[in-house]
Design a protein around this motif. Structure first.
Motif: not given
Length: 146
Positions: A55-65, A68-72
């Motif tokens: 249940d470990t994964y990365l998420f990335v988003y810009d500062l406008k919400s 960009l990435l949500n592996a799970a």
């Protein structure tokens, strides 16, 4: 003002080896994203890798919400999550953004389903400011303490 108060009220997760591992993972991912941008995202999505296991994964988003990435939860990629609340009504995307804007990095807690589940569980996420191909954003990962 509400968001600032929520950030200031945050505590850190209980000291644990898992919390240390999450911080190290996010810091390492941030360095890769800073140097390689979105080109590194396919690597960060790979299951059973350093970046995405259990249940470990990365998420990335810009500062406008913008997610960009949500592996799970790849179906979330490309959406704007502004205004989305967790099961307790917390605007956790906004709290995460405020955390990186005010401190550069930090811990945020919220209710979120574990991968493969629909019922939310308490989750602690470590978020860190990052530039994705020159665009300010954040990278994070978390864990479920129970």
């Amino acid at each position: 003002m509400l968001i600032v108060n929520l950030v200031n009220a945050q505590e850190s997760p209980p000291a644990s080896e898992k919390a240390k591992q999450i911080e190290a993972l996010v810091n390492k991912a941030a360095a890769l994203i800073e140097s390689k941008g979105k080109a590194i995202f396919p690597e960060l999505r790979k299951k059973d890798s350093e970046w995405f296991h259990g249940d470990t994964y990365l998420f990335v988003y810009d500062l406008k919400s913008n997610v960009l990435l949500n592996a799970a939860f790849p179906a979330r990629e490309g959406i704007n999550a502004k205004g989305q609340k967790d099961a307790n009504g917390k605007l956790w995307h906004e709290v995460s953004i405020q955390t990186v804007e005010s401190k550069g990095s930090g811990w945020v807690d919220y209710m979120y389903p574990k991968p493969g589940q629909t019922q939310p569980s308490r989750k602690w996420a470590y978020v860190k400011a990052v530039k994705v191909d020159g665009i300010p954003g954040l990278v994070g990962s978390g864990f479920y303490p129970e």
